[in-house]
Design a protein around this motif. Structure first.
Motif, short mmCIF file in Angstrom:
data_model
loop_
_atom_site.label_atom_id
_atom_site.label_comp_id
_atom_site.label_asym_id
_atom_site.label_seq_id
_atom_site.Cartn_x
_atom_site.Cartn_y
_atom_site.Cartn_z
N SER A 25 0.79 -1.27 -0.05
CA SER A 25 -0.15 0.14 -0.02
C SER A 25 0.70 1.12 -0.08
N ALA A 26 1.91 1.23 0.38
CA ALA A 26 2.91 2.46 0.34
C ALA A 26 3.22 2.62 -1.00
N PHE A 27 3.40 1.58 -1.54
CA PHE A 27 3.83 1.81 -3.05
C PHE A 27 2.58 2.54 -3.91
N ASP A 32 -0.24 7.12 -6.02
CA ASP A 32 -1.22 8.15 -5.49
C ASP A 32 -0.66 9.60 -5.54
N GLN A 33 0.41 9.81 -5.11
CA GLN A 33 1.06 11.11 -4.80
C GLN A 33 1.62 11.54 -6.19
N LEU A 34 2.17 10.68 -7.04
CA LEU A 34 2.55 11.09 -8.25
C LEU A 34 1.56 12.15 -9.02
N ASP A 35 0.46 11.63 -9.11
CA ASP A 35 -0.70 12.34 -9.79
C ASP A 35 -1.70 12.98 -8.99
N ASN A 36 -2.02 14.29 -9.33
CA ASN A 36 -3.13 14.78 -8.65
C ASN A 36 -4.34 14.27 -8.91
N ASP A 37 -4.52 13.77 -10.09
CA ASP A 37 -5.58 13.27 -10.40
C ASP A 37 -6.15 12.05 -9.72
N GLN A 38 -7.00 12.03 -8.96
CA GLN A 38 -7.35 11.08 -7.97
C GLN A 38 -7.88 9.80 -8.44
N GLY A 39 -8.14 9.90 -9.78
CA GLY A 39 -8.65 8.69 -10.56
C GLY A 39 -7.45 7.84 -11.07
N ARG A 70 3.89 -19.90 -24.81
CA ARG A 70 2.93 -19.14 -24.86
C ARG A 70 2.13 -18.73 -23.23
N PHE A 71 2.18 -19.80 -22.64
CA PHE A 71 1.75 -19.89 -21.25
C PHE A 71 2.76 -18.72 -20.48
N THR A 72 4.03 -19.09 -20.62
CA THR A 72 5.01 -18.30 -19.80
C THR A 72 5.08 -16.66 -20.39
N GLU A 73 4.74 -16.55 -21.76
CA GLU A 73 4.66 -15.14 -22.21
C GLU A 73 3.44 -14.62 -21.58
N GLN A 74 2.46 -15.34 -21.42
CA GLN A 74 1.39 -14.57 -20.50
C GLN A 74 1.59 -14.07 -19.17
N CYS A 75 2.22 -15.16 -18.61
CA CYS A 75 2.74 -15.11 -17.17
C CYS A 75 3.66 -13.68 -17.03
N GLN A 76 4.54 -13.47 -18.12
CA GLN A 76 5.26 -12.36 -18.10
C GLN A 76 4.65 -11.11 -17.98
N ILE A 77 3.72 -11.08 -18.98
CA ILE A 77 2.79 -9.89 -18.94
C ILE A 77 1.94 -9.52 -17.60
N LEU A 78 1.39 -10.67 -17.15
CA LEU A 78 0.71 -10.35 -15.97
C LEU A 78 1.77 -10.10 -14.73
N LEU A 79 3.13 -10.61 -14.88
CA LEU A 79 4.07 -10.28 -13.65
C LEU A 79 4.45 -8.84 -13.93
N ASP A 80 4.64 -8.23 -15.28
CA ASP A 80 4.78 -6.69 -15.25
C ASP A 80 3.84 -5.99 -14.89
N ASN A 81 2.51 -6.42 -15.23
CA ASN A 81 1.21 -5.42 -14.55
C ASN A 81 1.26 -5.66 -13.07
N ALA A 82 1.46 -6.80 -12.46
CA ALA A 82 1.59 -6.76 -11.01
C ALA A 82 2.56 -5.89 -10.42
N GLY A 83 3.70 -6.21 -11.09
CA GLY A 83 5.17 -5.37 -10.66
C GLY A 83 4.67 -3.58 -10.67
N GLN A 84 3.88 -3.16 -11.69
CA GLN A 84 3.73 -1.95 -11.86
C GLN A 84 2.66 -1.27 -10.87
N LEU A 85 1.91 -2.52 -10.20
CA LEU A 85 1.06 -1.68 -9.07
C LEU A 85 1.51 -2.31 -7.76
N GLY A 86 2.67 -2.84 -7.86
CA GLY A 86 3.21 -3.39 -6.26
C GLY A 86 2.14 -4.53 -5.83
N ALA A 87 1.76 -5.27 -6.51
CA ALA A 87 0.95 -6.56 -6.18
C ALA A 87 2.04 -7.64 -5.78
#
Length: 142
Positions: A25-27, A32-39, A70-87
């Motif tokens: 949540s700190a991440f 949140d603080q990077l962007d003043n737009d609350q959304g 193909r499976f591991t490619e999808q894992c990689q995409i999900l991994l990147d998405n998760a990483g960007q959001l601190g999941a």
């Protein structure tokens, strides 16, 4: 396999939770603080949830077709998405799945896919809880 130290590069930036906390949540607060737009975070979460559904479907197809790469490619995409959001928990699980070998893939890919789906659902829920909480905090300043 050999246990290598995971992610030496981003180690300082990301506090690792021992309880594999689903979210950092700190991440998220710093996003949140990077962007003043609350959304901003809400939008990222929405994209994450939408993309995750597609990725999980793709994974299911690749498992049925027996296409590990193909499976591991999808894992990689999900991994990147998760990483960007601190999941964290999702990131860790995807990291493991990107390294899945053929026998493991053949033997337990659908089981892993179920676990992953469950974790994606948990993660999405955790994001929504986080967003609800941060909105509450914004509306009433104690």
């Amino acid at each position: 396999g050999v246990q290598t130290c995971a992610l030496p590069i981003s180690q300082p930036k990301t506090p690792r939770f021992l309880h594999a906390d689903i979210l950092d949540s700190a991440f998220l607060q710093s996003l949140d603080q990077l962007d003043n737009d609350q959304g901003f975070v809400a939008e990222l979460v929405e994209i994450f949830v939408r993309e995750s559904k597609v990725i999980l479907q793709e994974m299911a197809h690749s498992i049925r077709a027996g296409q590990r790469s193909r499976f591991t490619e999808q894992c990689q995409i999900l991994l990147d998405n998760a990483g960007q959001l601190g999941a964290f928990a999702l990131y860790e699980m995807c990291l493991g799945l990107t390294q899945i070998d053929q026998p493991t893939f053949e033997g337990s890919a659908s089981q892993r896919h179920e676990q992953l789906s469950a974790l994606v659902a948990q993660t999405s829920q955790a994001f929504h809880d986080y967003l609800t909480e941060s909105q509450t905090q914004q509306t009433d300043h104690h």
